[in-house]
Design a protein around this motif. Structure first.
Motif, short mmCIF file in Angstrom:
data_model
loop_
_atom_site.label_atom_id
_atom_site.label_comp_id
_atom_site.label_asym_id
_atom_site.label_seq_id
_atom_site.Cartn_x
_atom_site.Cartn_y
_atom_site.Cartn_z
N TYR A 89 3.32 0.37 -4.84
CA TYR A 89 2.66 0.76 -3.73
C TYR A 89 1.23 2.02 -4.33
O TYR A 89 1.25 2.86 -5.10
CB TYR A 89 3.14 1.39 -2.64
CG TYR A 89 2.70 0.97 -1.21
CD1 TYR A 89 2.19 0.42 -0.93
CD2 TYR A 89 1.43 2.54 -0.83
CE1 TYR A 89 1.13 -0.04 0.55
CE2 TYR A 89 -0.06 2.25 0.14
CZ TYR A 89 0.52 0.84 1.20
OH TYR A 89 -0.90 0.00 2.18
N HIS A 90 0.33 0.94 -4.14
CA HIS A 90 -1.02 2.07 -4.48
C HIS A 90 -1.99 0.95 -3.38
O HIS A 90 -2.37 0.04 -2.98
CB HIS A 90 -1.35 0.70 -5.94
CG HIS A 90 -2.39 1.85 -5.99
ND1 HIS A 90 -2.95 3.22 -6.79
CD2 HIS A 90 -4.11 1.43 -6.00
CE1 HIS A 90 -3.90 4.28 -6.18
NE2 HIS A 90 -4.63 2.69 -6.37
N GLN A 91 -2.62 2.48 -2.57
CA GLN A 91 -3.78 2.47 -1.49
C GLN A 91 -5.45 2.76 -1.76
O GLN A 91 -5.21 4.47 -1.00
CB GLN A 91 -3.38 1.70 -0.14
CG GLN A 91 -4.16 2.72 0.95
CD GLN A 91 -3.45 3.01 2.06
OE1 GLN A 91 -2.33 2.92 2.54
NE2 GLN A 91 -4.37 4.50 2.73
N GLY A 92 -6.32 2.79 -2.70
CA GLY A 92 -6.96 3.00 -2.80
C GLY A 92 -7.96 3.37 -1.76
O GLY A 92 -9.04 5.15 -2.11
N THR A 108 -0.39 6.58 -3.28
CA THR A 108 -0.32 5.41 -4.17
C THR A 108 1.50 6.07 -4.78
O THR A 108 1.83 6.95 -4.29
CB THR A 108 -1.11 5.81 -5.67
OG1 THR A 108 -0.74 5.12 -6.90
CG2 THR A 108 -0.99 6.96 -6.68
N TRP A 109 2.45 5.41 -5.02
CA TRP A 109 3.52 5.61 -5.01
C TRP A 109 4.38 4.82 -7.19
O TRP A 109 3.81 3.97 -6.76
CB TRP A 109 4.33 5.41 -4.62
CG TRP A 109 5.83 6.01 -4.54
CD1 TRP A 109 6.20 6.40 -5.72
CD2 TRP A 109 6.98 5.41 -3.72
NE1 TRP A 109 7.62 7.28 -5.89
CE2 TRP A 109 8.09 6.64 -4.48
CE3 TRP A 109 7.00 4.37 -3.01
CZ2 TRP A 109 9.27 6.52 -4.53
CZ3 TRP A 109 8.50 4.89 -2.60
CH2 TRP A 109 9.34 6.07 -3.14
N GLN A 110 4.73 5.89 -7.72
CA GLN A 110 4.92 5.27 -9.23
C GLN A 110 6.28 6.21 -9.77
O GLN A 110 6.32 7.44 -9.55
CB GLN A 110 3.48 5.48 -11.06
CG GLN A 110 2.43 4.52 -11.11
CD GLN A 110 1.57 4.78 -9.78
OE1 GLN A 110 1.15 6.35 -9.68
NE2 GLN A 110 0.86 4.29 -8.99
N THR A 111 7.01 4.86 -9.42
CA THR A 111 7.89 5.26 -9.89
C THR A 111 8.79 4.87 -11.10
O THR A 111 8.76 4.37 -12.40
CB THR A 111 9.03 4.74 -8.52
OG1 THR A 111 10.37 5.62 -8.60
CG2 THR A 111 9.41 2.98 -8.89
N GLY A 112 9.42 5.85 -11.51
CA GLY A 112 10.65 5.88 -12.50
C GLY A 112 10.21 7.68 -13.34
O GLY A 112 9.60 8.52 -13.83
N GLU A 113 11.57 8.34 -13.26
CA GLU A 113 11.93 9.87 -13.04
C GLU A 113 11.02 10.40 -14.35
O GLU A 113 12.02 10.43 -15.09
CB GLU A 113 13.62 10.21 -12.69
CG GLU A 113 12.74 11.99 -12.63
CD GLU A 113 11.92 12.68 -11.80
OE1 GLU A 113 11.40 13.29 -12.95
OE2 GLU A 113 12.02 12.09 -10.72
#
Length: 382
Positions: free
Chosen positions: A101-104, A117-122
């Motif tokens: 999700y990305h909401q600038g 914003t959310w980037q996943t992958g630990e």
């Protein structure tokens, strides 16, 4: 220092790994040399899970937590396989992660107005598996400084393509299309960059829905159809395309809901005409952004350097060449400059990781709208 960049983009089709050698430059800017690149498709079940999580109105928190770890395992697998293949060992890793999700633009939430914003992958899992520190989660630091968290690739664009005599526009066509405009002799604070709209995202979505194929291979379907100009004119009149930069886009603007609406807007026509129109939308939206916000007169810029998966679509590239002809721009490939187009984004995050490791900023406020330069990302130690 050998640095690995690991990237999975908004198309969610897989993982790109780039290995580069980066040195600290005397001018204050690092030097970079491309070494190797490899691509790995997501397993089909993983891609379905990623696409289901993107822009979802309802999903399981447990599944999101699991996805965070399973993606990290896949990133580590891809990186280790690349190192074995090319007999190289990364001393540092820059892992972008998968954007869910990305909401600038800031919007109200729980009595606050937030851009998120959310980037996943630990990153910790990748670091433990690979045995090297990992820089990840790059975008929030720019947003904390008042920026939109994107685009971040312009730092690499400026480093690689700046020229004292020639103005250049560096165009990436991934799921989303974005460009970096670098005037001749410009310093980094004069670079303009923003997302222009859909790249491959809408083309892929309508091809999947109408033909059951994940993408339009070699642009064959789009190349056999007729473009519906009325549809493109209506779409380009929308608020995103009129909004002045800095601006950013993702599946929130051009994902499955947009694709479904786009198909309905096209009406009762041949399915191939819808794919052709989606392809033309990408080309025309890029040219429209250039004309609205960048190229004020012919000759200001000369080179138009293309990278990303869209560069492999001959139909899209032919449409783009036709749109750019009045602007006097010469289309070139990033491959001509020693960097394979498919490796560019992964290389960018290797570079950003190097900057972070050395406690140096790597966002360009003129591109993201941030109030100040920021050191990006979080470090997970092995």
């Amino acid at each position: 220092m050998i640095v690995a960049g690991v990237m999975s983009g908004t198309s969610a089709d897989g993982i790109n790994v780039a290995l580069v050698r980066i040195t600290s430059g005397r001018t204050g800017l690092p030097g970079i040399r491309f070494l190797a690149h490899a691509e790995y498709p997501y397993p089909k079940a993983v891609r379905r899970a990623v696409l289901a999580a993107m822009n979802s109105t309802k999903t399981s928190v447990a599944d999101l937590a699991r996805l965070n770890f399973v993606l990290a395992e896949l990133y580590a697998d891809a990186l280790l396989a690349t190192q074995r293949r090319f007999h190289l060992k990364a001393e540092l890793v820059g892992c972008h992660g998968q954007t869910l999700y990305h909401q600038g633009e800031a919007a109200p939430f729980l009595a606050r107005k937030l851009a998120v914003t959310w980037q996943t992958g630990e990153g910790s899992v990748v670091a433990a598996r690979v045995g090297a520190p990992v820089v990840s989660d790059f975008r929030p630091a720019d947003m904390a400084a008042g920026g939109k968290g994107a685009p971040l690739v312009p730092f690499l664009d400026f480093l690689l393509y700046r020229d004292t005599r020639v103005g250049r526009i560096v165009q990436n066509i991934g799921g989303i299309a974005n460009f970096t405009a670098i005037p001749a002799g410009a310093s980094s604070n004069r670079v303009l960059a923003f997302d222009t709209g859909p790249g491959n995202m809408v083309i892929d979505a309508v091809t999947q829905q109408l033909f059951g194929k994940p993408y339009d291979r070699d642009g064959r379907i789009g190349g056999s159809g007729a473009v519906l100009d009325r549809v493109i004119s209506a779409v380009l009149g929308g608020p995103f395309f009129r909004r002045k930069p800095p601006k950013t886009a993702g599946r929130e603007q051009f994902g499955r809901e947009f694709a479904q609406q786009f198909i309905r807007r096209c009406g009762r026509v041949h399915k191939r005409d819808i794919v052709a129109t989606a392809t033309a939308l990408t080309a025309k939206s890029i040219a429209d952004a250039l004309q609205r916000f960048v190229v004020r007169r012919t000759g200001t810029y000369r080179d138009f350097i293309v990278s990303g998966g869209g560069a492999n679509n001959p139909t899209l590239m032919a449409m783009l060449a036709n749109e750019l002809q009045p602007l006097g721009l010469q289309i070139r490939s990033s491959d001509e400059f020693g960097l394979p187009s498919e490796a560019k984004e992964a290389t960018a995050f290797a570079l950003l990781a190097f900057q972070t490791w050395n406690r140096k900023p790597s966002n360009l406020p003129s591109a993201t709208g941030a109030d100040r330069p920021a050191i990006l990302g979080k470090i997970s130690y092995a």
